[in-house]
Design a protein around this motif. Structure first.
Motif, short mmCIF file in Angstrom:
data_model
loop_
_atom_site.label_atom_id
_atom_site.label_comp_id
_atom_site.label_asym_id
_atom_site.label_seq_id
_atom_site.Cartn_x
_atom_site.Cartn_y
_atom_site.Cartn_z
N GLY A 136 -11.17 -3.73 14.61
CA GLY A 136 -12.51 -3.81 14.02
C GLY A 136 -12.68 -4.98 13.08
N VAL A 137 -11.63 -5.72 12.81
CA VAL A 137 -11.74 -6.82 11.85
C VAL A 137 -11.61 -8.16 12.57
CG1 VAL A 137 -10.83 -7.82 9.76
CG2 VAL A 137 -10.76 -5.36 10.05
N PHE A 159 0.86 -1.19 0.00
CA PHE A 159 0.00 0.00 0.00
C PHE A 159 0.89 1.23 0.00
CE2 PHE A 159 -2.67 3.23 2.10
CZ PHE A 159 -3.78 3.14 1.29
N LYS A 174 -2.45 -11.56 -0.92
CA LYS A 174 -2.56 -11.19 0.49
C LYS A 174 -2.24 -12.41 1.33
CE LYS A 174 -6.02 -7.60 -0.22
NZ LYS A 174 -7.37 -7.68 -0.77
N ALA A 193 -6.66 -0.73 13.44
CA ALA A 193 -7.46 -1.15 12.28
C ALA A 193 -7.94 -2.57 12.45
CB ALA A 193 -6.64 -1.02 11.01
N ASP A 229 -3.17 -1.13 4.76
CA ASP A 229 -3.69 0.18 4.33
C ASP A 229 -3.54 1.21 5.44
OD1 ASP A 229 -4.51 -1.38 2.28
OD2 ASP A 229 -6.54 -0.57 2.15
N GLY A 283 -3.51 0.81 -3.27
CA GLY A 283 -2.67 -0.36 -3.05
C GLY A 283 -1.99 -0.81 -4.32
N VAL A 289 -7.79 -12.68 8.93
CA VAL A 289 -8.58 -13.08 7.77
C VAL A 289 -7.95 -12.61 6.46
CG1 VAL A 289 -10.74 -13.17 9.03
CG2 VAL A 289 -10.08 -11.06 7.91
N CYS A 305 -7.32 -9.62 5.20
CA CYS A 305 -8.03 -8.58 4.48
C CYS A 305 -7.08 -7.48 4.03
CB CYS A 305 -9.12 -7.98 5.35
SG CYS A 305 -8.48 -7.20 6.82
N GLY A 306 -5.96 -7.33 4.71
CA GLY A 306 -4.99 -6.32 4.31
C GLY A 306 -5.32 -4.91 4.76
N LEU A 307 -6.31 -4.74 5.62
CA LEU A 307 -6.64 -3.38 6.04
C LEU A 307 -5.59 -2.80 6.99
CD1 LEU A 307 -10.50 -3.54 6.44
CD2 LEU A 307 -9.22 -2.28 4.76
#
Ligand code: SF4
Ligand code: SF4
Lengths: 378, 166
Positions: free
Chosen positions: B75-76, B41, B53, B72, B113, B48, B106, B108-110
């Motif tokens: 929340g995931v 990212f 991932k 971050a 980011d 990105g 999971v 997600c890659g957040l």
């Protein structure tokens, strides 16, 4: 004479001697994660009562505790094979709430991703339909050919099934170099492969005799019961949100919505296959019209806040219209997120269709409705 | 079309596949090639870079211990916890770095980011299974290691007898 009070303890329900009640599911492979309570007289179904709710995950409640971006990974969980389409209405809604304008290139890439996802979903659905009918080749072929698009989506988004690719304001990352070439090769080969399904499955007299006239849904009933997606289009109603309410780049593309008139299980199983062929056309058009470079995402503030507003957006998913209602109350988290899913709408007509069918035909009718238990329960 | 011809056609289309090349990827002898070195990212543009991932990679010389990745992930999946490290970096006064539990992540890659200092990326490594739950927890030192995997098989479409995995 007053009736004698019943003795305490176990009470036995009065039953008709000819009628037997069967519980199909919830852990039966022929029902998905749901139960169908069928009453049978001999081999014929007298009444069928679907009992969903076994895979309720509380997605909507969970969405109230996470901000607009962190909602993405869990909101795509209801149908992981169709994860782009499940996220689509949420992203469109949040974009309107936050006043974001999606870049042109991102619109086309979203269309491509969601069409690829539609095919991946339909192939999975078709594989299960094949094995429900005892046609194991039709399980192997779609499950194998699906890999072409899964592989493409993996290169595009970085994950095989749960992509987390769409985001309010565009898409997470631009596509890799050489993307168009990779995509078109796969689309052409995929189209050639799925055309071969006709001889072995759709034109196969054994399949036709099994599913023709099974679970007939007339055009009027389809509209009255509020069905959507392939179930509605198999009954002769030409309704597809990609054409009727075009979102993102769908307005600029030329889409031929496949419809059939018969409304039986055969027509319902054929529409998704025709959809896949149409998806290949849509992808090719989108690749041609897509801007070759440019931004794919607008920059978001950290923890973006929506105003005092609400919005409802819907898209055409693999199972029909899929709506998302988002309410915002001046906070970084949505106040309410409600998903209105195609699966549940299609389930409504099931008791009507199964009445009078043979029990052996139940999986053929049930799965032809394009019902996905996890999506219906959210 | 008569029933007999229909059945013969169906059988025929299956029989034709005896001559079609095998499509199956023979994992783990063969491993599919990914694009790039994993999902990354760029905080300056906010977009990105395409890639797989998989397992994360942490650059110790960039990480400031700002905890944004961990916030971050809260929340995931709550997979990231900040742990003390022995090393001393002048940009990381608190000497804390993320530790990731792959039993929860999971992918997600957040978190990638969220990192504003180019220090958290993802790699092509997806073979993370372990016999113990503790084995799934990757410490900052483990996350620093660049994975060494050979993924080289690609789908080929040039064979007239069907697509294959090389
Ligand atoms: S990839 Fe997602 S789940 Fe995994 S550590 Fe990062 S934010 Fe958490
Ligand atoms: S990895 Fe990035 S976001 Fe996480 S603590 Fe280090 S600098 Fe901050």
């Amino acid at each position: 004479m007053s009736s004698t009070p019943l003795p305490p303890g176990l009470q036995i329900e009065k039953v008709d001697e000819r009628i037997m009640t069967l519980n199909v599911g919830p852990q039966h492979p022929g029902s998905g994660h749901m139960r169908i309570i069928v009453k049978i007289d001999g081999d014929y179904i007298v009444s069928a009562d679907p009992d969903p709710g076994y895979v309720h995950r509380g997605e909507e409640k969970m969405a109230e505790y996470r901000n607009y971006v962190l909602n993405i990974p869990h909101l795509e969980r209801p149908v992981i094979h169709d994860s782009c389409n499940v996220l689509y209405p949420y992203c469109l809604g949040v974009e309107e709430l936050l006043g974001l304008e999606v870049p042109e290139r991102a619109k086309y890439l979203r269309v491509i991703a969601s069409e690829l996802n539609r095919c991946v979903y339909i192939q999975y659905w078709l594989a299960i339909y094949g094995i429900f009918l005892g046609h194991s080749t039709m399980f192997m072929w779609p499950a194998g050919d699906r890999e072409l698009y899964i592989d493409m989506l993996e290169k595009m988004t970085g994950a095989r099934v749960t992509h987390s690719f769409f985001i309010p304001g565009g898409i997470r990352n631009d596509v890799p170099a050489n993307f168009e070439d990779m995509l078109l090769k796969r689309v052409n080969y995929f189209e050639k492969r799925i055309k071969e399904y006709a001889a072995i499955f759709y034109d196969n007299p054994i399949l036709i005799s099994r599913t023709r006239d099974a679970g007939k849904l007339s055009r009027e009933d389809a509209i009255r019961l509020g069905t959507t997606g392939s179930t509605l289009r198999a009954s002769g109603v030409n309704f597809d949100l990609r054409v009727k309410e075009p979102y993102d780049a769908y307005g600029e593309l030329d889409i031929n919505v496949p419809t059939l008139k018969e409304g039986d299980a055969y027509a319902r199983s054929k529409i998704p296959w025709l959809d896949m062929l149409e998806s290949c056309n849509i992808i090719r058009q989108a690749v041609q019209k897509m801007p070759k470079s440019g931004s794919v995402r607008v920059k978001l503030k950290p923890n973006p806040k929506g105003g005092n507003d609400e919005v409802y957006k819907r898209v055409e998913s693999g199972r029909g219209s899929l709506g998302c209602y988002v309410v915002s109350r001046n906070a970084p988290e949505p106040y309410r997120v409600k998903l209105s899913v195609g699966s549940f709408r299609n389930l409504i007509c099931m008791p009507y269709l199964l009445k009078g069918e043979k029990l052996g035909n139940m999986p053929a009718v049930y799965w032809s409705l394009n019902y996905w238990p996890v999506e219906a329960d959210r | 079309m008569g029933t007999a011809t229909g059945i013969i056609k169906a059988l025929n289309s299956g029989i034709k596949h005896l001559a079609v090349k095998r499509f199956t990827l023979r994992y783990p002898e063969q491993k599919l090639k990914m694009v790039g070195d994993g999902y990354q990212f760029d905080p300056s543009t906010g977009v990105g870079i395409a890639g797989y991932k998989g397992r994360h990679m942490l650059f110790h010389d960039h990480c400031t211990g700002c905890q944004l990745c961990s916030i971050a992930c809260e929340g995931v999946a709550e997979a990231i916890s900040m742990v003390k490290v022995q090393e001393e970096w002048k940009q990381n006064k608190k000497a804390i770095m993320p530790q990731i539990d792959y039993g929860k992540c999971v992918f997600c890659g957040l978190c990638v980011d969220a990192c504003p200092f180019y220090s958290l990326y993802m790699t092509n490594d997806y073979e993370l299974s372990s016999f113990t739950k503790e084995g799934l927890i990757y410490t900052p030192a483990q996350l620093q290691v660049k994975p060494n995997i050979s993924q080289d098989v690609e789908l080929k479409f040039d064979n007239p007898r069907g697509a294959t995995h090389g």
